[in-house]
Design a protein around this motif. Structure first.
Motif, PDB file in Angstrom:
ATOM      1  N   ASP A 136     -21.128  72.617  64.477  1.00 47.40           N
ATOM      2  CA  ASP A 136     -20.437  71.346  64.219  1.00 47.40           C
ATOM      3  C   ASP A 136     -20.341  71.077  62.713  1.00 47.40           C
ATOM      4  O   ASP A 136     -20.929  70.120  62.208  1.00 47.40           O
ATOM      5  CB  ASP A 136     -21.183  70.184  64.887  1.00 47.40           C
ATOM      6  N   PRO A 137     -19.595  71.897  61.983  1.00 50.08           N
ATOM      7  CA  PRO A 137     -19.558  71.708  60.531  1.00 50.08           C
ATOM      8  C   PRO A 137     -19.001  70.361  60.096  1.00 50.08           C
ATOM      9  O   PRO A 137     -19.438  69.815  59.076  1.00 50.08           O
ATOM     10  CB  PRO A 137     -18.687  72.863  60.034  1.00 50.08           C
ATOM     11  N   ASP A 138     -18.074  69.796  60.846  1.00 55.41           N
ATOM     12  CA  ASP A 138     -17.511  68.498  60.457  1.00 55.41           C
ATOM     13  C   ASP A 138     -18.556  67.394  60.542  1.00 55.41           C
ATOM     14  O   ASP A 138     -18.646  66.531  59.657  1.00 55.41           O
ATOM     15  CB  ASP A 138     -16.296  68.155  61.317  1.00 55.41           C
ATOM     16  N   ASP A 139     -19.354  67.402  61.615  1.00 54.76           N
ATOM     17  CA  ASP A 139     -20.410  66.392  61.763  1.00 54.76           C
ATOM     18  C   ASP A 139     -21.451  66.532  60.651  1.00 54.76           C
ATOM     19  O   ASP A 139     -21.896  65.535  60.074  1.00 54.76           O
ATOM     20  CB  ASP A 139     -21.107  66.521  63.124  1.00 54.76           C
ATOM     21  N   ILE A 140     -21.831  67.754  60.355  1.00 56.52           N
ATOM     22  CA  ILE A 140     -22.820  67.991  59.301  1.00 56.52           C
ATOM     23  C   ILE A 140     -22.248  67.600  57.942  1.00 56.52           C
ATOM     24  O   ILE A 140     -22.926  66.968  57.129  1.00 56.52           O
ATOM     25  CB  ILE A 140     -23.293  69.463  59.318  1.00 56.52           C
ATOM     26  N   ARG A 141     -20.986  67.932  57.686  1.00 56.13           N
ATOM     27  CA  ARG A 141     -20.338  67.582  56.412  1.00 56.13           C
ATOM     28  C   ARG A 141     -20.302  66.057  56.222  1.00 56.13           C
ATOM     29  O   ARG A 141     -20.550  65.554  55.130  1.00 56.13           O
ATOM     30  CB  ARG A 141     -18.917  68.158  56.355  1.00 56.13           C
ATOM     31  N   THR A 142     -19.996  65.316  57.282  1.00 59.77           N
ATOM     32  CA  THR A 142     -19.973  63.846  57.202  1.00 59.77           C
ATOM     33  C   THR A 142     -21.332  63.319  56.742  1.00 59.77           C
ATOM     34  O   THR A 142     -21.408  62.436  55.883  1.00 59.77           O
ATOM     35  CB  THR A 142     -19.598  63.239  58.573  1.00 59.77           C
ATOM     36  N   LEU A 143     -22.389  63.877  57.303  1.00 56.25           N
ATOM     37  CA  LEU A 143     -23.741  63.434  56.936  1.00 56.25           C
ATOM     38  C   LEU A 143     -24.101  63.859  55.511  1.00 56.25           C
ATOM     39  O   LEU A 143     -24.702  63.082  54.761  1.00 56.25           O
ATOM     40  CB  LEU A 143     -24.752  63.971  57.945  1.00 56.25           C
ATOM     41  N   ILE A 144     -23.734  65.067  55.133  1.00 51.36           N
ATOM     42  CA  ILE A 144     -24.003  65.523  53.762  1.00 51.36           C
ATOM     43  C   ILE A 144     -23.270  64.649  52.762  1.00 51.36           C
ATOM     44  O   ILE A 144     -23.834  64.244  51.740  1.00 51.36           O
ATOM     45  CB  ILE A 144     -23.623  67.012  53.599  1.00 51.36           C
ATOM     46  N   ASP A 145     -22.015  64.325  53.051  1.00 54.91           N
ATOM     47  CA  ASP A 145     -21.237  63.470  52.151  1.00 54.91           C
ATOM     48  C   ASP A 145     -21.873  62.084  52.022  1.00 54.91           C
ATOM     49  O   ASP A 145     -21.911  61.517  50.926  1.00 54.91           O
ATOM     50  CB  ASP A 145     -19.797  63.353  52.630  1.00 54.91           C
ATOM     51  N   ALA A 146     -22.396  61.554  53.126  1.00 51.62           N
ATOM     52  CA  ALA A 146     -23.035  60.236  53.091  1.00 51.62           C
ATOM     53  C   ALA A 146     -24.354  60.277  52.328  1.00 51.62           C
ATOM     54  O   ALA A 146     -24.766  59.287  51.732  1.00 51.62           O
ATOM     55  CB  ALA A 146     -23.266  59.723  54.511  1.00 51.62           C
ATOM     56  N   GLN A 147     -25.012  61.424  52.350  1.00 51.39           N
ATOM     57  CA  GLN A 147     -26.296  61.561  51.661  1.00 51.39           C
ATOM     58  C   GLN A 147     -26.099  61.577  50.150  1.00 51.39           C
ATOM     59  O   GLN A 147     -26.961  61.138  49.402  1.00 51.39           O
ATOM     60  CB  GLN A 147     -27.010  62.823  52.127  1.00 51.39           C
ATOM     61  N   ASP A 148     -24.951  62.097  49.705  1.00 49.62           N
ATOM     62  CA  ASP A 148     -24.557  62.097  48.296  1.00 49.62           C
ATOM     63  C   ASP A 148     -25.646  62.648  47.374  1.00 49.62           C
ATOM     64  O   ASP A 148     -26.058  61.994  46.429  1.00 49.62           O
ATOM     65  CB  ASP A 148     -24.156  60.684  47.867  1.00 49.62           C
ATOM     66  N   ILE A 149     -26.083  63.870  47.664  1.00 53.24           N
ATOM     67  CA  ILE A 149     -27.030  64.534  46.766  1.00 53.24           C
ATOM     68  C   ILE A 149     -26.362  65.768  46.172  1.00 53.24           C
ATOM     69  O   ILE A 149     -25.458  66.347  46.772  1.00 53.24           O
ATOM     70  CB  ILE A 149     -28.337  64.947  47.483  1.00 53.24           C
ATOM     71  N   LYS A 150     -26.814  66.152  45.021  1.00 58.30           N
ATOM     72  CA  LYS A 150     -26.284  67.332  44.345  1.00 58.30           C
ATOM     73  C   LYS A 150     -27.436  68.246  44.005  1.00 58.30           C
ATOM     74  O   LYS A 150     -28.437  67.763  43.485  1.00 58.30           O
ATOM     75  CB  LYS A 150     -25.525  66.929  43.078  1.00 58.30           C
ATOM     76  N   PRO A 151     -27.329  69.508  44.245  1.00 59.09           N
ATOM     77  CA  PRO A 151     -26.255  70.152  44.980  1.00 59.09           C
ATOM     78  C   PRO A 151     -26.390  69.878  46.472  1.00 59.09           C
ATOM     79  O   PRO A 151     -27.494  69.769  47.000  1.00 59.09           O
ATOM     80  CB  PRO A 151     -26.433  71.634  44.685  1.00 59.09           C
ATOM     81  N   ALA A 152     -25.268  69.773  47.135  1.00 60.47           N
ATOM     82  CA  ALA A 152     -25.241  69.523  48.576  1.00 60.47           C
ATOM     83  C   ALA A 152     -25.597  70.817  49.324  1.00 60.47           C
ATOM     84  O   ALA A 152     -25.278  71.909  48.846  1.00 60.47           O
ATOM     85  CB  ALA A 152     -23.863  69.052  48.994  1.00 60.47           C
TER      86      ALA A 152
END
Length: 130
Positions: free
Chosen positions: A108-124
């Motif tokens: 489920d890359p889209d679901d994981i990407r949504t959460l990573i984007d919300a976490q807003d850490i670098k590097p993701a």
């Protein structure tokens, strides 16, 4: 230095279903000396019957099945709130991947990407699709 892998339920289900590509990835990772992590709640999502999941049991023996502690659980809940989602297991995967600097293997890359984007850490965390 090898970047660790973190598997979500999609990776475990692929193994349970005999996905040769996932088995090959896993064996190569082990040969490369990668640390492979699976949050315990991910096992809960994929585990149903020990009599029929012998293959998955053997697979998990080569992984670090990590318990989810209080701080990780809180962080996953907060992340769900930020992302506007309710899947605490996926959120736990993202929190643990960020902590470990791991590559996430998911179906489920889209679901994981949504959460990573919300976490807003670098590097993701990097996402790879099962």
């Amino acid at each position: 230095m090898n970047i660790p892998y973190l598997y979500d339920a999609g990776a475990l289900i692929a193994i349970d279903n005999g996905d040769r590509h996932m088995w090959a990835r896993h064996h190569l990772a082990l040969e490369d000396g990668r640390d492979i992590h699976v949050p315990s709640v991910v096992v809960s999502q994929a585990w149903r019957d020990a009599r029929r999941q012998v293959r998955l049991g053997k697979f998990l023996a080569g992984c670090d099945v990590a318990p989810v502690g209080l701080e990780t659980a809180k962080a996953a809940g907060i992340l769900c709130g930020k992302a506007g989602t309710a899947d605490v297991v996926d959120a736990t995967v993202v929190v643990m991947a960020a902590t470990l600097g791991a590559i996430v293997w998911t179906s489920d890359p889209d679901d994981i990407r949504t959460l990573i984007d919300a976490q807003d850490i670098k590097p993701a965390p990097v996402i790879r699709t099962v």
